[in-house]
Design a protein around this motif. Structure first.
Motif: not given
Length: 161
Positions: A117-135
């Motif tokens: 996962i890489d949330v740093t390349q978002n061209p829309a510059q949305e402020d996505i700061f975290e991505a996690n996997w959940y059951t």
């Protein structure tokens, strides 16, 4: 679809969301968004995905949006749900928009390749700061906190895991 019947300062925005399943877990992102109606920044949990460009195929849009937001290549599967939100008002570069009706279609997806996962390349510059996997159980146990719409919960329940 014509939107001529809508007041000029309202709009509808179709969107697609990826309920990405990998090794029995589902990916959820966290994003900072500014809510003008509240005049403050809030943090939301969501599935990766976003709006369609005019004339864009739903699955093509979802593949593009997931790649932009979290850097993953996905295989798009079946529709698992749909939900809608009304947001507004919002300042647009050329006018104020009284509200936006966002309609989301959720698809079950699988990761193609490694789940890096890489949330740093978002061209829309949305402020996505975290991505996690959940059951599924973790998402359903925290439904009010993580999933903010009952139909998002139903989509998680409809996943083949």
């Amino acid at each position: 679809m014509s939107t001529d019947h809508l007041p000029k300062n309202q709009r509808m925005r179709p969107g697609v969301k990826a309920l990405i399943v990998h090794e029995g877990k589902i990916l959820l992102i966290r994003e900072r968004v500014f809510r003008e109606a509240l005049n403050k920044e809030v943090i939301i949990s969501d599935f990766p995905g976003g709006g369609l460009d005019f004339g864009e195929d739903l699955k093509d849009a979802l593949i593009r949006e997931v790649k932009e937001e979290v850097g993953l290549d996905v295989e798009v599967g079946k529709v698992v749900g749909a939900w809608a939100f009304v947001l507004g008002p919002k300042m647009h570069p050329d006018k104020e928009i009284a509200g936006t009706h966002i309609v989301c279609i959720g698809y079950q997806c699988a990761v193609n390749g490694e789940p890096n996962i890489d949330v740093t390349q978002n061209p829309a510059q949305e402020d996505i700061f975290e991505a996690n996997w959940y059951t599924r159980e973790e998402l359903l146990a925290n439904e009010g906190e993580l999933l903010r719409h009952p139909d998002m919960i139903a989509a998680v329940e409809a996943l083949d895991i």
